[in-house]
Design a protein around this motif. Structure first.
Motif, PDB file in Angstrom:
ATOM      1  N   PRO A   3      -4.738   1.462  29.453  1.00  0.00           N
ATOM      2  CA  PRO A   3      -5.466   2.241  30.450  1.00  0.00           C
ATOM      3  C   PRO A   3      -6.971   2.066  30.390  1.00  0.00           C
ATOM      4  N   ASP A   4      -7.488   1.500  29.284  1.00  0.00           N
ATOM      5  CA  ASP A   4      -8.937   1.325  29.215  1.00  0.00           C
ATOM      6  C   ASP A   4      -9.381  -0.059  29.697  1.00  0.00           C
ATOM      7  N   ILE A   5      -8.483  -0.808  30.342  1.00  0.00           N
ATOM      8  CA  ILE A   5      -8.838  -2.103  30.911  1.00  0.00           C
ATOM      9  C   ILE A   5      -9.583  -1.876  32.229  1.00  0.00           C
ATOM     10  N   VAL A   6     -10.692  -2.583  32.390  1.00  0.00           N
ATOM     11  CA  VAL A   6     -11.476  -2.485  33.621  1.00  0.00           C
ATOM     12  C   VAL A   6     -11.125  -3.674  34.506  1.00  0.00           C
ATOM     13  N   THR A   7     -10.541  -3.436  35.665  1.00  0.00           N
ATOM     14  CA  THR A   7     -10.142  -4.534  36.548  1.00  0.00           C
ATOM     15  C   THR A   7     -10.808  -4.440  37.922  1.00  0.00           C
ATOM     16  N   ASP A   8     -11.832  -3.614  38.050  1.00  0.00           N
ATOM     17  CA  ASP A   8     -12.556  -3.497  39.321  1.00  0.00           C
ATOM     18  C   ASP A   8     -13.060  -4.877  39.730  1.00  0.00           C
ATOM     19  N   PRO A   9     -12.683  -5.355  40.921  1.00  0.00           N
ATOM     20  CA  PRO A   9     -13.078  -6.705  41.338  1.00  0.00           C
ATOM     21  C   PRO A   9     -14.564  -6.872  41.633  1.00  0.00           C
ATOM     22  N   SER A  10     -15.348  -5.802  41.565  1.00  0.00           N
ATOM     23  CA  SER A  10     -16.781  -5.910  41.870  1.00  0.00           C
ATOM     24  C   SER A  10     -17.642  -6.073  40.620  1.00  0.00           C
ATOM     25  N   ARG A  11     -17.082  -6.662  39.566  1.00  0.00           N
ATOM     26  CA  ARG A  11     -17.856  -6.830  38.332  1.00  0.00           C
ATOM     27  C   ARG A  11     -19.162  -7.583  38.577  1.00  0.00           C
ATOM     28  N   ALA A  12     -19.111  -8.639  39.371  1.00  0.00           N
ATOM     29  CA  ALA A  12     -20.326  -9.415  39.639  1.00  0.00           C
ATOM     30  C   ALA A  12     -21.391  -8.545  40.305  1.00  0.00           C
ATOM     31  N   LYS A  13     -20.947  -7.669  41.215  1.00  0.00           N
ATOM     32  CA  LYS A  13     -21.904  -6.781  41.878  1.00  0.00           C
ATOM     33  C   LYS A  13     -22.455  -5.748  40.911  1.00  0.00           C
ATOM     34  N   GLY A 103     -17.433 -17.680  20.773  1.00  0.00           N
ATOM     35  CA  GLY A 103     -16.359 -16.823  20.287  1.00  0.00           C
ATOM     36  C   GLY A 103     -16.404 -15.399  20.817  1.00  0.00           C
ATOM     37  N   ASP A 104     -17.562 -14.946  21.252  1.00  0.00           N
ATOM     38  CA  ASP A 104     -17.710 -13.600  21.817  1.00  0.00           C
ATOM     39  C   ASP A 104     -17.614 -13.723  23.328  1.00  0.00           C
ATOM     40  N   LEU A 105     -16.391 -13.662  23.850  1.00  0.00           N
ATOM     41  CA  LEU A 105     -16.155 -13.959  25.261  1.00  0.00           C
ATOM     42  C   LEU A 105     -16.924 -13.045  26.220  1.00  0.00           C
ATOM     43  N   PRO A 106     -16.923 -11.724  26.032  1.00  0.00           N
ATOM     44  CA  PRO A 106     -17.663 -10.882  26.975  1.00  0.00           C
ATOM     45  C   PRO A 106     -19.163 -11.196  27.023  1.00  0.00           C
ATOM     46  N   THR A 107     -19.769 -11.376  25.862  1.00  0.00           N
ATOM     47  CA  THR A 107     -21.192 -11.714  25.824  1.00  0.00           C
ATOM     48  C   THR A 107     -21.440 -13.057  26.499  1.00  0.00           C
ATOM     49  N   ALA A 108     -20.561 -14.018  26.234  1.00  0.00           N
ATOM     50  CA  ALA A 108     -20.683 -15.341  26.857  1.00  0.00           C
ATOM     51  C   ALA A 108     -20.598 -15.236  28.371  1.00  0.00           C
ATOM     52  N   LEU A 109     -19.721 -14.382  28.884  1.00  0.00           N
ATOM     53  CA  LEU A 109     -19.604 -14.211  30.335  1.00  0.00           C
ATOM     54  C   LEU A 109     -20.921 -13.698  30.924  1.00  0.00           C
ATOM     55  N   GLY A 110     -21.579 -12.811  30.213  1.00  0.00           N
ATOM     56  CA  GLY A 110     -22.863 -12.303  30.688  1.00  0.00           C
ATOM     57  C   GLY A 110     -23.920 -13.388  30.764  1.00  0.00           C
ATOM     58  N   TRP A 111     -23.980 -14.233  29.751  1.00  0.00           N
ATOM     59  CA  TRP A 111     -24.946 -15.336  29.747  1.00  0.00           C
ATOM     60  C   TRP A 111     -24.620 -16.344  30.851  1.00  0.00           C
ATOM     61  N   LEU A 112     -23.344 -16.637  31.028  1.00  0.00           N
ATOM     62  CA  LEU A 112     -22.958 -17.585  32.072  1.00  0.00           C
ATOM     63  C   LEU A 112     -23.238 -17.021  33.464  1.00  0.00           C
ATOM     64  N   TYR A 113     -23.112 -15.720  33.636  1.00  0.00           N
ATOM     65  CA  TYR A 113     -23.453 -15.088  34.908  1.00  0.00           C
ATOM     66  C   TYR A 113     -24.912 -15.394  35.260  1.00  0.00           C
ATOM     67  N   VAL A 114     -25.792 -15.307  34.287  1.00  0.00           N
ATOM     68  CA  VAL A 114     -27.211 -15.588  34.529  1.00  0.00           C
ATOM     69  C   VAL A 114     -27.434 -17.077  34.781  1.00  0.00           C
ATOM     70  N   ALA A 115     -26.796 -17.918  33.975  1.00  0.00           N
ATOM     71  CA  ALA A 115     -26.964 -19.364  34.140  1.00  0.00           C
ATOM     72  C   ALA A 115     -26.480 -19.828  35.510  1.00  0.00           C
ATOM     73  N   GLU A 116     -25.316 -19.354  35.921  1.00  0.00           N
ATOM     74  CA  GLU A 116     -24.763 -19.771  37.212  1.00  0.00           C
ATOM     75  C   GLU A 116     -25.526 -19.141  38.374  1.00  0.00           C
ATOM     76  N   GLU A 169     -15.505  -1.303  26.558  1.00  0.00           N
ATOM     77  CA  GLU A 169     -16.445  -1.796  25.546  1.00  0.00           C
ATOM     78  C   GLU A 169     -16.829  -3.243  25.832  1.00  0.00           C
ATOM     79  N   GLU A 170     -15.868  -4.044  26.235  1.00  0.00           N
ATOM     80  CA  GLU A 170     -16.155  -5.444  26.557  1.00  0.00           C
ATOM     81  C   GLU A 170     -17.021  -5.549  27.807  1.00  0.00           C
ATOM     82  N   GLU A 171     -16.754  -4.667  28.761  1.00  0.00           N
ATOM     83  CA  GLU A 171     -17.569  -4.643  29.978  1.00  0.00           C
ATOM     84  C   GLU A 171     -19.037  -4.404  29.636  1.00  0.00           C
ATOM     85  N   ALA A 172     -19.281  -3.496  28.715  1.00  0.00           N
ATOM     86  CA  ALA A 172     -20.649  -3.205  28.290  1.00  0.00           C
ATOM     87  C   ALA A 172     -21.274  -4.428  27.625  1.00  0.00           C
ATOM     88  N   ARG A 173     -20.477  -5.206  26.907  1.00  0.00           N
ATOM     89  CA  ARG A 173     -21.007  -6.404  26.249  1.00  0.00           C
ATOM     90  C   ARG A 173     -21.345  -7.503  27.258  1.00  0.00           C
TER      91      ARG A 173
END
Length: 199
Positions: A3-13, A103-116, A169-173
C-alpha cells in the motif's frame, strides 16, 4: 502490491514542481555568465556540461535502469560533449568528483531526470551557439535534438519514469537526487566560470 507504493503517473510533473526553484535559479545563473558571448565563454559552458555528464555517464550502462528506461544507452551525451570540446581545440577536463552510484535506483532516476530534461531545453541553446558559428556538426553536437524530435524523446523518457513503482521513501529520494543534480551543475558553473583568487 504494497500500500505504500506510489504509482501516480504524474511523477515527472511532481519532479518539475519540486525542483522548479532550483532549476530556475540555475538557468538564470548560467545566462548571467553569458556562456554564448564568445567561443571562450562557450568552452567554459562545455566544461560544465562535461563535468555533469561525467557524473551521470555510468548510469546509462546500468542494467536495472536500462530495463526501466527505453533506449537509455543511446541517450548519453558525454562523448558528444568531448567532441564539441575537441572541435574548439580544447581538452575534456579530468573527472572531478565521484560518479553517481547506479546502485541507488531512485537517486539515479532523479539525476537522469535532470540530464534528460536539459536536452529538452537545448533547442534555445543550439540557436545561441549558432550565433558563434557552431552547429550540430561542429561544436554543438551535444545540443542536437533526437531524430524523433525533442518533445517525443522527452515524453518517451517521462512515460517510462512515471511507470516505475516506488515507495514514498524512494519517491523522496528521486526528488532529492534531482535537486542534488541541479546543485551539482550550479557548483560546476561557479567553479568553472568564477575561479578562486588562487587560480
Amino acid at each position: 502490491m504494497s500500500p505504500d507504493i506510489v504509482t501516480d503517473p504524474s511523477r515527472a510533473k511532481r519532479l518539475k514542481a519540486a525542483t522548479h526553484a532550483a532549476h530556475d535559479r540555475l538557468d538564470k545563473s548560467i545566462m548571467r555568465l553569458e556562456p554564448f558571448s564568445s567561443i571562450d565563454r562557450y568552452a567554459l559552458f562545455l566544461a560544465v556540461q562535461h563535468g555533469f555528464h561525467q557524473d551521470v555517464d555510468a548510469l546509462y550502462d546500468d542494467p536495472a535502469l536500462d530495463g526501466l528506461l527505453p533506449d537509455l544507452k543511446h541517450r548519453r551525451r558525454l562523448d558528444k560533449i568531448a567532441q564539441d570540446l575537441a572541435d574548439l581545440g580544447r581538452t575534456a577536463p579530468a573527472a572531478g568528483s565521484k560518479p553517481v552510484l547506479a546502485g541507488d535506483l531512485p537517486t539515479a532516476l532523479g539525476w537522469l531526470y535532470v540530464a534528460e530534461g536539459s536536452n529538452l531545453g537545448a533547442a534555445f541553446l543550439l540557436k545561441e551557439a549558432g550565433k558563434l558559428g557552431l552547429s550540430e556538426d561542429c561544436g554543438a553536437r551535444h545540443l542536437a535534438g533526437s531524430p524523433e524530435g525533442r518533445g517525443l524523446h522527452w515524453r518517451i523518457f517521462t512515460t517510462a519514469l512515471d511507470a516505475v513503482p516506488l515507495t514514498q521513501e524512494e519517491e523522496a529520494r528521486v526528488i532529492a537526487g534531482a535537486r542534488a543534480a541541479f546543485m551539482r551543475v550550479q557548483f560546476l558553473a561557479d567553479a568553472v566560470f568564477i575561479p578562486s583568487p588562487s587560480d
